[in-house]
Design a protein around this motif. Sequence first.
Motif, PDB file in Angstrom:
ATOM      1  N   ASP A  76       0.752  -1.096   0.001  1.00 36.85           N
ATOM      2  CA  ASP A  76       0.066  -0.185  -0.121  1.00 36.85           C
ATOM      3  C   ASP A  76       0.835   1.225  -0.064  1.00 36.85           C
ATOM      4  O   ASP A  76       0.487   2.199  -0.631  1.00 36.85           O
ATOM      5  CB  ASP A  76      -0.841   0.116   1.141  1.00 36.85           C
ATOM      6  N   ASP A 125      -3.788  -3.752   2.769  1.00 35.51           N
ATOM      7  CA  ASP A 125      -5.075  -3.291   3.647  1.00 35.51           C
ATOM      8  C   ASP A 125      -4.492  -2.478   4.806  1.00 35.51           C
ATOM      9  O   ASP A 125      -4.968  -2.853   6.217  1.00 35.51           O
ATOM     10  CB  ASP A 125      -6.073  -4.438   3.765  1.00 35.51           C
ATOM     11  N   THR A 170      -3.757   0.755   7.359  1.00 37.05           N
ATOM     12  CA  THR A 170      -4.463   1.750   8.038  1.00 37.05           C
ATOM     13  C   THR A 170      -4.628   2.920   6.858  1.00 37.05           C
ATOM     14  O   THR A 170      -5.450   3.612   6.785  1.00 37.05           O
ATOM     15  CB  THR A 170      -4.181   2.204   9.345  1.00 37.05           C
ATOM     16  N   SER A 217      -4.414   2.897   3.663  1.00 39.74           N
ATOM     17  CA  SER A 217      -5.154   2.730   2.550  1.00 39.74           C
ATOM     18  C   SER A 217      -6.610   2.815   2.637  1.00 39.74           C
ATOM     19  O   SER A 217      -7.397   3.059   1.686  1.00 39.74           O
ATOM     20  CB  SER A 217      -4.945   1.002   2.273  1.00 39.74           C
ATOM     21  N   ARG A 218      -7.148   2.753   3.921  1.00 43.85           N
ATOM     22  CA  ARG A 218      -8.461   2.850   4.292  1.00 43.85           C
ATOM     23  C   ARG A 218      -8.898   4.452   4.431  1.00 43.85           C
ATOM     24  O   ARG A 218     -10.111   4.872   4.676  1.00 43.85           O
ATOM     25  CB  ARG A 218      -8.882   2.313   5.670  1.00 43.85           C
ATOM     26  N   SER A 266     -10.132   7.947   3.660  1.00 47.82           N
ATOM     27  CA  SER A 266     -10.943   8.484   2.491  1.00 47.82           C
ATOM     28  C   SER A 266     -10.087   9.106   1.521  1.00 47.82           C
ATOM     29  O   SER A 266     -10.642   9.363   0.128  1.00 47.82           O
ATOM     30  CB  SER A 266     -12.048   9.325   2.933  1.00 47.82           C
ATOM     31  N   ASN A 304      -8.453   5.725  -0.242  1.00 50.77           N
ATOM     32  CA  ASN A 304      -9.789   4.745  -0.500  1.00 50.77           C
ATOM     33  C   ASN A 304      -9.361   3.574  -1.523  1.00 50.77           C
ATOM     34  O   ASN A 304      -9.641   3.431  -2.649  1.00 50.77           O
ATOM     35  CB  ASN A 304     -10.742   5.519  -1.133  1.00 50.77           C
ATOM     36  N   SER A 315      -6.367  -7.654   1.544  1.00 50.43           N
ATOM     37  CA  SER A 315      -6.253  -7.794   3.152  1.00 50.43           C
ATOM     38  C   SER A 315      -5.338  -9.142   3.529  1.00 50.43           C
ATOM     39  O   SER A 315      -5.752 -10.099   3.062  1.00 50.43           O
ATOM     40  CB  SER A 315      -7.546  -7.721   3.915  1.00 50.43           C
ATOM     41  N   ARG A 357     -12.103  -0.711  -3.539  1.00 44.23           N
ATOM     42  CA  ARG A 357     -12.395   0.492  -3.173  1.00 44.23           C
ATOM     43  C   ARG A 357     -12.679   1.543  -4.452  1.00 44.23           C
ATOM     44  O   ARG A 357     -12.712   0.793  -5.311  1.00 44.23           O
ATOM     45  CB  ARG A 357     -11.500   0.866  -2.121  1.00 44.23           C
TER      46      ARG A 357
END
Length: 343
Positions: free
Chosen positions: A256, A284, A286, A288-289, A291, A294, A299, A336
């Motif tokens: 990521d 996956d 933190t 990458s999550r 906003s 996204n 994972s 995503r």
Amino acid sequence: MDDVDSARDRNGTGRRPRLEDVAARVGLSTASVSLVLRGVSGPSERTRQRVLKAAADLGYQVDRTASLLASRRTRLLGVMVDVHRPFHAELVEHLHTAAEAVGYDLVLSTQTRTRDEHTAVETLLAFRSEAMILLGPTVPADTLAALDRKSPVIAVGRRIADAALDVVRTADDDGVGQIVDHLVGLGHHAIAYVDGGKGVIATDRRRGYRTAMRHHGLDAYIRVLHGDHTEAAGERAARKLLDGDALPTAVVTYNDQSAIGVLAALARAGVAVPGEVSVAGYDDDTLSRLSCFNLTTVSQNAEEQARHAVAAAVERLDHGRTEPREVVLPPQLVIRGTTAEPA
């Protein structure tokens, strides 16, 4: 007034309360009180409540260091972690939870740009770690096997051929294959890959890319760009793509962090993601999550890896298992906003 002073006031002796003070308060032997405070079965519930109330009233706290010295055990699991990898931080959080649930604690030793694996491991041994959980180790397999003979080793995240030690990992080649399958399913053919450099993990992910591309009959589109696990490597790879004659319609990266570097370079060049180029990472983590990224990724299920790693250590330490064991968890594609059909 701090907790120690408060405890001294409550027992009226001017010193920290001892086990004997609790025993005297409830009229029991120190052995019985010790059983209660250590959570050992035997004393009745009524006795247990009396002892716990007396300990609380006196401000008594168990001297964990003395208890461990007496038992000749530390109940410490050493964890080697790379401070530059967000996924490792997430693993450590879950390792703490899993270890505490079975009465163990963690000692962390870090890898940095100036502190190598050997130094990190030596620190764990110096702190009398009963077992070592090594996150993404890169040293040779025979070095890990020799280390395992000193203290049980659990290698997390890395495949070790004919492993003579415990391994917990995900199927990295399959994970990258899932990304390629996803992109091909959207209609992409020109899919480039930003590599992770040397090491078994990078090799497995690179192989997963090549195998999946060939499976879809896309041999002519295979393109592997030099990289590593950093954002800077992703930016360099993206700039090389931008300097070429034609951009691929999709880019898959080793992790990521590298994918975020690709996103940054494309954004500066005015290339829309996923409108012009789709981008996918791996881990996956933190970031990458968030906003703002996204990111489509894969994972590795950090919580499950942590649980299996701690369980392996406990089996070796408390239950006497000697045969090495490998746990391979299935990776899971997380779709995503950075992947879409090609323009």
